[in-house]
Each structure stands twice: as structure tokens, then as C-alpha cells.
Design a protein around this motif. Sequence first.
Motif, PDB file in Angstrom:
ATOM      1  N   ARG A   1      -2.434   6.970   7.348  1.00 29.25           N
ATOM      2  CA  ARG A   1      -1.344   6.139   7.849  1.00 29.25           C
ATOM      3  C   ARG A   1      -0.031   6.534   7.163  1.00 29.25           C
ATOM      4  O   ARG A   1      -0.021   6.979   6.011  1.00 29.25           O
ATOM      5  CB  ARG A   1      -1.632   4.664   7.529  1.00 29.25           C
ATOM      6  CG  ARG A   1      -2.774   4.071   8.317  1.00 29.25           C
ATOM      7  CD  ARG A   1      -2.306   3.426   9.581  1.00 29.25           C
ATOM      8  NE  ARG A   1      -1.278   2.411   9.356  1.00 29.25           N
ATOM      9  CZ  ARG A   1      -0.933   1.509  10.262  1.00 29.25           C
ATOM     10  NH1 ARG A   1      -1.542   1.466  11.425  1.00 29.25           N
ATOM     11  NH2 ARG A   1       0.023   0.634  10.016  1.00 29.25           N
ATOM     12  N   PRO A   2       1.082   6.347   7.850  1.00 31.94           N
ATOM     13  CA  PRO A   2       2.365   6.695   7.226  1.00 31.94           C
ATOM     14  C   PRO A   2       2.602   5.973   5.898  1.00 31.94           C
ATOM     15  O   PRO A   2       3.231   6.527   5.001  1.00 31.94           O
ATOM     16  CB  PRO A   2       3.405   6.281   8.269  1.00 31.94           C
ATOM     17  CG  PRO A   2       2.663   5.577   9.348  1.00 31.94           C
ATOM     18  CD  PRO A   2       1.225   5.926   9.247  1.00 31.94           C
ATOM     19  N   GLU A   3       2.064   4.755   5.769  1.00 35.48           N
ATOM     20  CA  GLU A   3       2.272   4.006   4.521  1.00 35.48           C
ATOM     21  C   GLU A   3       1.666   4.721   3.318  1.00 35.48           C
ATOM     22  O   GLU A   3       2.125   4.524   2.191  1.00 35.48           O
ATOM     23  CB  GLU A   3       1.635   2.611   4.617  1.00 35.48           C
ATOM     24  CG  GLU A   3       2.291   1.682   5.609  1.00 35.48           C
ATOM     25  CD  GLU A   3       1.650   1.767   6.992  1.00 35.48           C
ATOM     26  OE1 GLU A   3       1.154   2.862   7.344  1.00 35.48           O
ATOM     27  OE2 GLU A   3       1.651   0.761   7.709  1.00 35.48           O
ATOM     28  N   VAL A   4       0.604   5.489   3.553  1.00 36.80           N
ATOM     29  CA  VAL A   4      -0.013   6.198   2.431  1.00 36.80           C
ATOM     30  C   VAL A   4       0.332   7.681   2.452  1.00 36.80           C
ATOM     31  O   VAL A   4      -0.267   8.480   1.752  1.00 36.80           O
ATOM     32  CB  VAL A   4      -1.545   5.994   2.393  1.00 36.80           C
ATOM     33  CG1 VAL A   4      -1.873   4.667   1.769  1.00 36.80           C
ATOM     34  CG2 VAL A   4      -2.167   6.088   3.761  1.00 36.80           C
ATOM     35  N   GLN A   5       1.273   8.038   3.268  1.00 35.61           N
ATOM     36  CA  GLN A   5       1.733   9.420   3.281  1.00 35.61           C
ATOM     37  C   GLN A   5       3.186   9.546   2.818  1.00 35.61           C
ATOM     38  O   GLN A   5       3.702  10.650   2.723  1.00 35.61           O
ATOM     39  CB  GLN A   5       1.605  10.001   4.700  1.00 35.61           C
ATOM     40  CG  GLN A   5       0.170  10.178   5.161  1.00 35.61           C
ATOM     41  CD  GLN A   5      -0.534  11.313   4.433  1.00 35.61           C
ATOM     42  OE1 GLN A   5       0.072  12.312   4.097  1.00 35.61           O
ATOM     43  NE2 GLN A   5      -1.811  11.140   4.163  1.00 35.61           N
ATOM     44  N   ASN A   6       3.843   8.423   2.593  1.00 34.17           N
ATOM     45  CA  ASN A   6       5.273   8.464   2.257  1.00 34.17           C
ATOM     46  C   ASN A   6       5.596   7.566   1.074  1.00 34.17           C
ATOM     47  O   ASN A   6       5.307   6.369   1.104  1.00 34.17           O
ATOM     48  CB  ASN A   6       6.102   8.014   3.461  1.00 34.17           C
ATOM     49  CG  ASN A   6       6.003   8.986   4.612  1.00 34.17           C
ATOM     50  OD1 ASN A   6       6.674  10.014   4.623  1.00 34.17           O
ATOM     51  ND2 ASN A   6       5.136   8.685   5.565  1.00 34.17           N
ATOM     52  N   ALA A   7       6.202   8.139   0.073  1.00 36.22           N
ATOM     53  CA  ALA A   7       6.572   7.348  -1.107  1.00 36.22           C
ATOM     54  C   ALA A   7       7.777   6.465  -0.829  1.00 36.22           C
ATOM     55  O   ALA A   7       8.038   5.515  -1.556  1.00 36.22           O
ATOM     56  CB  ALA A   7       6.851   8.260  -2.289  1.00 36.22           C
TER      57      ALA A   7
ATOM     58  N   VAL B   1      10.461   0.292   0.725  1.00 36.88           N
ATOM     59  CA  VAL B   1       9.559   0.404  -0.424  1.00 36.88           C
ATOM     60  C   VAL B   1       9.610   1.832  -0.966  1.00 36.88           C
ATOM     61  O   VAL B   1       9.489   2.797  -0.209  1.00 36.88           O
ATOM     62  CB  VAL B   1       8.108   0.049  -0.010  1.00 36.88           C
ATOM     63  CG1 VAL B   1       7.168   0.208  -1.189  1.00 36.88           C
ATOM     64  CG2 VAL B   1       8.040  -1.368   0.545  1.00 36.88           C
ATOM     65  N   HIS B   2       9.827   1.935  -2.266  1.00 39.72           N
ATOM     66  CA  HIS B   2       9.783   3.233  -2.940  1.00 39.72           C
ATOM     67  C   HIS B   2       8.681   3.173  -4.003  1.00 39.72           C
ATOM     68  O   HIS B   2       8.635   2.222  -4.774  1.00 39.72           O
ATOM     69  CB  HIS B   2      11.090   3.539  -3.661  1.00 39.72           C
ATOM     70  CG  HIS B   2      12.313   3.432  -2.807  1.00 39.72           C
ATOM     71  ND1 HIS B   2      12.662   4.371  -1.872  1.00 39.72           N
ATOM     72  CD2 HIS B   2      13.278   2.483  -2.745  1.00 39.72           C
ATOM     73  CE1 HIS B   2      13.798   4.016  -1.283  1.00 39.72           C
ATOM     74  NE2 HIS B   2      14.188   2.867  -1.793  1.00 39.72           N
ATOM     75  N   THR B   3       7.852   4.183  -4.040  1.00 37.14           N
ATOM     76  CA  THR B   3       6.803   4.207  -5.060  1.00 37.14           C
ATOM     77  C   THR B   3       6.871   5.529  -5.818  1.00 37.14           C
ATOM     78  O   THR B   3       6.946   6.597  -5.216  1.00 37.14           O
ATOM     79  CB  THR B   3       5.412   4.039  -4.426  1.00 37.14           C
ATOM     80  OG1 THR B   3       5.443   2.954  -3.502  1.00 37.14           O
ATOM     81  CG2 THR B   3       4.373   3.758  -5.500  1.00 37.14           C
ATOM     82  N   LEU B   4       6.873   5.409  -7.114  1.00 32.84           N
ATOM     83  CA  LEU B   4       6.958   6.587  -7.994  1.00 32.84           C
ATOM     84  C   LEU B   4       5.689   6.645  -8.823  1.00 32.84           C
ATOM     85  O   LEU B   4       5.229   5.626  -9.346  1.00 32.84           O
ATOM     86  CB  LEU B   4       8.178   6.445  -8.909  1.00 32.84           C
ATOM     87  CG  LEU B   4       8.378   7.503  -9.995  1.00 32.84           C
ATOM     88  CD1 LEU B   4       8.756   8.849  -9.385  1.00 32.84           C
ATOM     89  CD2 LEU B   4       9.481   7.060 -10.968  1.00 32.84           C
TER      90      LEU B   4
ATOM     91  N   ILE C   1       0.859  -1.186   0.000  1.00 34.19           N
ATOM     92  CA  ILE C   1       0.000   0.000   0.000  1.00 34.19           C
ATOM     93  C   ILE C   1       0.892   1.232   0.000  1.00 34.19           C
ATOM     94  O   ILE C   1       1.978   1.229   0.591  1.00 34.19           O
ATOM     95  CB  ILE C   1      -0.985  -0.023   1.199  1.00 34.19           C
ATOM     96  CG1 ILE C   1      -2.144   0.934   0.934  1.00 34.19           C
ATOM     97  CG2 ILE C   1      -0.277   0.272   2.507  1.00 34.19           C
ATOM     98  CD1 ILE C   1      -3.313   0.745   1.888  1.00 34.19           C
ATOM     99  N   ASN C   2       0.479   2.265  -0.704  1.00 35.93           N
ATOM    100  CA  ASN C   2       1.356   3.409  -0.952  1.00 35.93           C
ATOM    101  C   ASN C   2       0.520   4.654  -1.163  1.00 35.93           C
ATOM    102  O   ASN C   2      -0.712   4.580  -1.214  1.00 35.93           O
ATOM    103  CB  ASN C   2       2.240   3.085  -2.181  1.00 35.93           C
ATOM    104  CG  ASN C   2       1.422   2.872  -3.428  1.00 35.93           C
ATOM    105  OD1 ASN C   2       0.898   3.826  -4.008  1.00 35.93           O
ATOM    106  ND2 ASN C   2       1.251   1.609  -3.842  1.00 35.93           N
ATOM    107  N   PRO C   3       1.166   5.799  -1.293  1.00 40.84           N
ATOM    108  CA  PRO C   3       0.387   7.044  -1.371  1.00 40.84           C
ATOM    109  C   PRO C   3      -0.487   7.151  -2.618  1.00 40.84           C
ATOM    110  O   PRO C   3      -1.330   8.040  -2.686  1.00 40.84           O
ATOM    111  CB  PRO C   3       1.471   8.128  -1.407  1.00 40.84           C
ATOM    112  CG  PRO C   3       2.682   7.504  -0.829  1.00 40.84           C
ATOM    113  CD  PRO C   3       2.600   6.059  -1.195  1.00 40.84           C
ATOM    114  N   PHE C   4      -0.297   6.291  -3.581  1.00 35.37           N
ATOM    115  CA  PHE C   4      -1.009   6.479  -4.844  1.00 35.37           C
ATOM    116  C   PHE C   4      -2.149   5.478  -5.041  1.00 35.37           C
ATOM    117  O   PHE C   4      -2.699   5.370  -6.123  1.00 35.37           O
ATOM    118  CB  PHE C   4      -0.007   6.438  -5.997  1.00 35.37           C
ATOM    119  CG  PHE C   4       1.178   7.332  -5.743  1.00 35.37           C
ATOM    120  CD1 PHE C   4       1.026   8.711  -5.791  1.00 35.37           C
ATOM    121  CD2 PHE C   4       2.420   6.819  -5.397  1.00 35.37           C
ATOM    122  CE1 PHE C   4       2.096   9.552  -5.506  1.00 35.37           C
ATOM    123  CE2 PHE C   4       3.488   7.648  -5.103  1.00 35.37           C
ATOM    124  CZ  PHE C   4       3.334   9.021  -5.169  1.00 35.37           C
TER     125      PHE C   4
END
Length: 1126
Positions: free
Chosen positions: A512-518, A853-856, A470-473
Motif C-alpha cells: 500500500r502507498p502508506e507503507v511505501q512512502n515516508a 505524515v512524515h516518518t524518519l 502505519i508507515n514504511p518502517f
Amino acid sequence: MSTAGFNSQNGTGQGQAYANGPSQNPVALQQLPGVSYGMTHQPNYSPMQAKAPAPPGPGLYPSGPYQPVPPVSSYQPVPPVSSYQPVPPVSSYQPGPPLTSYPASPGQPLLTRPPMGGLPSHTPPQSASPSPGPRLPPAQATPPPPSVSSSSYYQNPQQPQPMAPSWQYNTAPPPMGPPASMSTPPRGPVANHVNPAVSSTAPPPPSSAVYTSAPPAHVSHSATQPPGPRMPPTSAHGYTQPGTVPPPMNPMAPHTYQPSRAPYGPPPTGPPPTMKATPPPTGPPMGNATPPPPKAVAGLPQPGPPGRHLGHYPSLPPGYQNTSTPHNTTSPMHPAMQAATQPYTQAPQPYQQPPGGPGPAQLSPSLAAMSLQSSTPEALRVVNLLQERNLLPPRPIPAPTPCLPQDLQKINCNPEVFRSTLTSIPQTQSLLNKAKMPLGLLLHPFKDLSQLPVVTSSTIVRCRSCRTYINPFVSFLDQRRWKCNLCYRVNDVPEEFMYNPVSRSYGEPHKRPEVQNATIEFIAPSEYMLRPPQPAVYLFVLDVSHNAVETGYLNVFCQSLLDNINALPGDSRTKVGFITFDSTIHFYNLQEGLSQPQMLIVSDIEDIFLPTPDSLLVNLNECKELVQDLLKSLPTLFEKTMETQSALGSALQAAFKLLSPTGGRMSVFQTQLPNLGVGALQSREDPNQRASAKDIQHLSPATDFYKKLALDCSGQQVAVDLFLLSSQYCDLASLGCISRYSAGSVYYYPSYHHQHNPAQVECFQKDLKRYITRKIGFEAVMRIRCTKGLSIHTFHGNFFVRSTDLLSLPNVNPDAGFAVQMSIEENLDDMQVVSFQAALLYTSSKGERRIRVHTLCLPVVNSLSDIFAGADVQAISGLLACMAVDRSVTASLSDARDAMTNAAIDSLTSYRQSVLTIQQPGLLAPACLRLFPLFILALLKQKSFRTGTSTRLDDRVFAMCQLKYQPLAYAMLMIHPSLYRIDDLTDEGALNISERTIPQPILLQLSVEKLSREAAFLMDAGTVMYLWIGRNCNPNFLSQVLGVPSYASVPDNLFMLPELDTAESQRTRAFIGWLRDQRPFFPSLRVIRDESQWKASFMQNMIEDRTESALSYYEFLLHLQQQISK
Ligand SMILES: [Zn+2]
């Protein structure tokens, strides 16, 4: 025989035995007969595969592939006594052990592996290679992610006819050889990483216990936050800075993202408010495995009527979809991102949704809102390269900012970590083909970060279908469901995720931090471990031949390790060991209780074995004194040796055996061409050909011994780092394979000598310190996922490709870069944005299993002008450099050079024909690509690819290694060095960093035109810096900075600036120190005058000037123009 090359991923060179990652895996091949497994997109791979000759038998390779423990019969009987030299002729050492201390019987395996506990069912389904014991399951024990279809291994039918010898943008060179002979699948702690059955996101049954106990999760940073009053958030990582006011607890509050979040309150003290799972007002049933129909609810469920209906698969978080005005946020961005906004005159536009909600047919307006058609952005300003001379910006070029809504961009991944060659992704492959630019990603995944959010959670939330984290996008359909931004599956939000550890409140999963940080790191729960995390294990393998002793490196190594031994990353379990070698292999018994280290010499190098397997790798804490004793005596131990031979291959085999049971890091120091036993090499360099304008031979390895051993190492979680210190040819093309395929690093110090080359000694010392103390991850794997429709097909860097998108990294270090090429398999018509996610699972030196985890996120565009507007010229050049290295090996250097030139011609032709509306004379480029021809010319003149200039083969091969392995920022310095005038530094515009003033001189073009005899210039070429002193240099600079009265008195071999107490000296040293601080390796400094032996190296970097064998920049532009107007 040349069997492997510096080409794509695991090598697809001519006669290649191991064409690609999965080809080492016979099971995978059996399962998918006829499938061109791997990333080559090579349609005729299967026929070739069918004809493949049988792989060489294990007899050829004493430490056969994936046979960590040879069958019993292959064990030698107890070696005859004569093969031992029990007592080294050194009085300070104990006599060797009696024969009885060696393995008693031939049937007794030397490398018994302790059971790892509870894993017997995971034994690989192979019989060819007996497993030494319970080990990690093979990669294919778990099914591959469903999103990868076998069709993606094939060439895209839309691929255009390539212009020979141009790049085929979505293909890789064909594998020419048989599939690999690997008889056992790779092992490693991977299965859980991809296992769809693990870490289910299904919410646990609601239980009040969950809430009445401590918060189910916590966020930790380097320092644990104390509870109590909290400060309002001030950064993108704002949740780390808590607030003071209790947050609204209403779970039904509007869920738009709020750039300035409500302050956070104290932790809940009682049970949380009763939370009934609110049934979603509309939408598909929960847990629906298929993508929802186009009517899927995209907006947040407001109580009452359903939210906005979007068209196909909305992929934005709801808050963005409703945003009509950009938040004029002043939240600090990463400096690179802030700077990166400069190239665009127009701020990124927000998404605008018509109130009615568009259907599929109405999506184009919203896409248009993202495009840059309304006015020409700076990136597309037309530049006539033949007229505009001063194109180089005064400061280093920042990465371009993707054209995303500001709120999305604000949380996007830092371009220093993750960037794309095209910041706007074309909708179709045919559009990409028209643009004639390579599509790929450049990663620096384990980069040292000053701020890294770390989450400990018993449930790591991942897509049930494609395993994306799970990620910010992602988008939240409602509180209980989120939609994956890679495969569009709707997933449940687990109960635990409803609690926000930052605000300490419930019902805000999107905060949550998981959806606030790439970029985020998880401490993985036990299900991510298939065995206890391995301890940090370090084995040092040292050349002690006469040649090695002559260089004097051993002193520096031993002293450096002594100085930094307490900084070796690790914990109470850390183990170390040492092997030295010349024509024989020397082990060191360091077992606790011995009064001094005990050297054991094995002279039977043909069939290497471990004399006392249990006491060669010892616990560092328990045996530190013995280790220190050894380090103190090693340099003198071989002082008088006359042994000139080098049995490196056998030493590596011994080291592999020693490390196999645990995995770990092998650091090898070698000073000459190995010339004895397995892996022996012969000189292949003809010094007369160093300046050849013709094709360069011997860029590929002479033997596959090192590659095979590296694959064995990779299978046992061992990485090999190679330090090559030599004045002679060492065949780095062959030796380098040991690091390349085991995910190690290569360090090269040509002409290293403790007296004659003090600059190299300083480099070696500084590099060693960094190497010994830097962060390290063990038994790592990295998977790169991308939105459905995109596919990854070629990897660059040091690793082994284990499956289509999984890289095996026995070690990962913070200085390693990676690149991947991509193609567009399915049209991205319905998408506004696509995402890429790199997940690195590793074991920290403290024995924690962690996932970084890095999400772009990048926009999708459907016009060529938008594609061009988003071109990242540095990333493109970096990726082309990697591709050209591959091409040099699989085809030829001249082919690679032509291909790079054609890359510039093709893209500028496409721009002229398809984007420019008004034709005008000249060589025209969009502003964002104005440096492209310069960078291509720089590549043609770079050590890797230059012709006609004397270049030692090892130097060339090392330069190629660096282009493939260095993160982009450092690779760019090696391609196009930075030139500054530094005799007149001032504090004007200076940076102020921790009370140091750092002058910021402007960048100059690389041309002698820019030099002046009255001045001094600094050229920063990445791994080396040149300080060029003009003949009539300002005497003030000479005296105040160099401390000499005149030009004539500048020493010949000056590599360090004196520390003078003058403003000029302080400024100069501050600037050079600041440049050095920004990279993980230590660039040496060479002060040069006209007479200096380094002058030629300095002048060769004057890329814009003409040389005997290469065009000037202007001539090159004319050449391009001629080709484009053809
Ligand atoms: Zn998914």
C-alpha cells in the motif's frame, strides 16, 4: 516587567507567567499535581508551582484568556453616541450607520457563535469561562497516548553534571514563574487526532459488498490517474506509475519487498478472490495489547514452519530482515539523498540475519553489521583543523545519509523535511552524554513538495495503542497483523487495507502507498472533524497613522492584494475583512448590496467592540467588487492624516473578536511603536549600547499583553502574522509574541520607505505576493511521536505547546520550520532502528481535513565512534542556534555565547578522548564535524549573538526569531553565508533547468583573503545578497553585466541587475535567480563598492577574519585547542 522570553516552547523565562504548554491548562494540572508538566525536565518545578501566586485577574486583560465571549456583565452598555464618529470626513464613504444599527442591548453578545452542530457533549469541563457555544472539545477530553508516562517529565537521572555554563543536553531552563492563569483549556480540532477510540484498525466484518463495489480506496495525485494500461514504476513513489501486467494475486506469495515491483494490472472487475483470513502460523493472538514476547514472529509467515525467529521486537519490515544482499537498485533517490551518500566511502551495509535466527543474546552480531567498525569511513577521517586550511567543500554540504540498509534508506524521509542532529541514535542517554552533542530533530513539515502522495481512505490505519500512522518502517507479521515501530504493539490489518489501490489487487498490505512512502498525505474521514472544517478567513489589520502613510507601504499592500486576490487560497466560502487603525479603530462594512464600502470608526479603544459584527467579514466571491473598491481607495483615504498615535493593542483585540467565531489568519501591518491604549510600549533601546560588549538587555518582552492575546488567538484557531515596517525601534521582542505563540510569522523591513529604500520595497512586494498566494493550513495541530524509550522535551519555532508532544498551529504555512530536542529515557538495547513520526492535521483552504505524515527511521548504535560518524553538523549547528536563542533570554547573551563555544569544545574533547585511538598533536575533528568550529564561530558573529558590533535591538531580535523559525537550509545561510566569485562565470559544470543554464561557481571561504580587486563576488546571506565589486574589476564584467563603463560609474544604490542581452549578464542573472528560486522569501540584492554604506554589513560576514571585537577563525581554533588540552 519582563514575563516571557524567547526560550523553549512557550517561554520559560524569568518570572514567566506561562511556563509551558500544559500549564495553561488547569485541568491538566489538577489531574497531575506535582508533575513537572511540560518539557522542562525540571525537577523542582512542582514546589515552585505550589508556591505560585494567583494569576492576574481577568480585569487586567480586557480580552482575558480563553474568554472569547466575556460574561454578559463585562459587556459595555451601548456606547454613548459620542464615542462614535459616525461619518468619516471622507466624501466617498457613506455616512456611518445610525445608532440603532449597533448591538441593541448590552446583554446581547456581540460574538454569538453559530452552533457547530452535534457537539454539545464536548463542552469543556470548566466553569471559569463560559463557553460561547458548542466548540471543540478540550485537548484533554481524550486520554493522552499511553506511551507517554509521567516519569518522562522528569530529568533523566543519568544526566551528567553539566559543565557550567555548558549545555545541559537534556534539560531546559527551569520555569521560574507560576503556572499559567489560563482558565479554559485550549480548544481545537485535536481530540480525534489522538483519540484511541477513533479510527479503530479493527477490520470491518468481511463483506462481499466491499469488494464488488468500487475499490474501497483510491490514491489520488494532483491529477487523477485515468484507468487503463499503466506504466511500470520508476521512482520511489513508483505506485503512482502503474504497470501493464496483472499482478500475482496469490495472497500467500512471499512478502519480501521487491525493489522493482511487479507491474500493475487493470482493476479487478469481479469480486475478488475469496480470501479467508489465514490464521497466523505462530505468534501472539491478534489484538494482543502488550508487546509480544521475544519469540514474536518477525519474518513473514511462510506456509508451513514458522518464519525466522528474531530476538526482541524486530522493527524492520520482514523483507529487510531476510535480505542478505543489498539490491543494487538504480531507483532515483531524492537528489539530496543521492548527494548525501558522498561523505561515506563505504556503502551502508545490509542487515544480515544468521539463518538460525539470533536470540536476544545474539543480537550484537547484527548490530555490528550496521556499525562502521570494519574500516574508517570518510565521516571519521581525522582532520587537524589547524593544518587543513581549505575545509569548505566547493558545493553546499548535503545532509549525511543514515547508515541504514539501502532499501530502508531509499524510502526514508527526505532530509529537507525531517532530519536528526545525529543520524545514528545512541543506545543510551549516558552514551549520548559522553558524545556531548545535542540530540534533536529539525522539521519542515509543510514544505511545498513537487510530489506528494495523497490517499483517500475511509480507514486510516493507525496503531491502536500509540496512534502512530502505519508507515514504511512497521513490520508485517503476516497479512493480517502489523507491528507498530514506535510502541511494538501488534495491530490488525483492516480488511480495507488488504486492497492495494495501486496494483488494484488484494492481499498485499505491505505494498500500500502508506507503507511505501515516508511522506504521505491523507484526506481525513469525518471522524477527524469535530466541527465542519473552517472556511479560509483572512483579516487584514493596517496601520494608517501618519508614520505609516509616510512609508508608502499601503499602496504596495493594496496593489499587491488587488493583483493577487484571485490567488488567495480558498473556495466559495472564503471570507475577508479589513481593519485600519491609528488612535482609533476603523471597521469596514462590506456587506453585499452596499454601493460602496462603509467605514465605521470606533474611538472607544479602552473597551473595543464590533459595530456591525455580521458584515465586517464578508464572503469574498459575493463581495469582491466592494473589496476591490476599498483596496483602491484605502491609500488615498488617509493621505492627509496627521494622526501620529498607534492603538495597535486595541486593533488586535478588535481583530481577535472578529475572527474568534471562525478562526483564520490575521495579517497585521505596523510601522511604529504602539503608544496608545492596551499594549502600549515604550522605547527600551539605548542606541549607545548597540555596540556594547556587555550583555544585551531587553531581549524579552516588556509586557505579556501580546503573549496573552496570542494564546487567546491560538485557542480560537487564529494565527497572527506581523509585518513590521519601521525605521525606528518597535520593540519586536514584545510585538513578536503575538505571532510566536499563535503560530504566525514575522516579517521585518527596517527602514522601509517607498522612495528612499527601493530594495526594501521590492522585497516587500515579492514577500507579499508569496504570502498572499502560498498554501495555508488552518486549525492545525502537529504531533511528533518517537519510538518508545525516546522522549521529546523542548520545541523551537512558532506555536503553542498544547500537551507534551502536541503543537497547536492555528495556521500552518509552507515556510515554517520547527526543531525539537530529545533525550533517551530508556535504553534502546534491543533495537536496531528507531523511528520518528510527525503528523500534521490541518484544514486545507478548500475545507478538506488532511493529515500529512512524515516518518524518519534511524539506526541505533552503541559506540561513540558510530555516533560521531553519523553527526550532522548543519543540523547540530541549527539546533544549537535555537538553544542559544533561548539561553540568551533566560540567562544572558554571554551565557549563550559561552555555551556555544563549550559545545564545540565538549564534542571535540569527547572525540579526542573516546574515539581517537592514536593521540596526535593538533586540533582534531572527525571529517563530519570539521566545519563545526567554523559554524560556531559564525554563530558568535551572527547578528543574533554578536557583541561589540553595533546592532540595533530589533535587528538582533528579528535575527533570533529567524533562527528559531526558518527551516534549516535557510537558517544555515543566515549563519554561514555563501560566497562566490561571479565575474568569470562559465557554463562548465552548469545545471540545466527548464532550458536555463545555471552556472555553478564554487563556494569560497568567508575571508577577505579570497577577495580580489580585479573581480566581483556574490555573497548570499539568506535574506540579503551582496554583490561586491572590486576597485579594479574586470571592465568586461562592468559593461556586460552592470552596464556601466567603469567602476566609478557604478551607482550607489544599485539593487537590481540590468537585463542586458549579453552572455555574461544572462549567466549572472540566471545564477542569482536560481539562488532566489530556492527559498520562499525574496533576498534583496545590494551592489556595493568600497564607498557603499553596505560595505560594513558585507565585511561583517567575513567570518574567518579578525575584527576589533572578535577572534579570527584561526585564533578561535587555537582557543578551542587550548581548552581541549587543558
Ligand atoms: Zn504503536
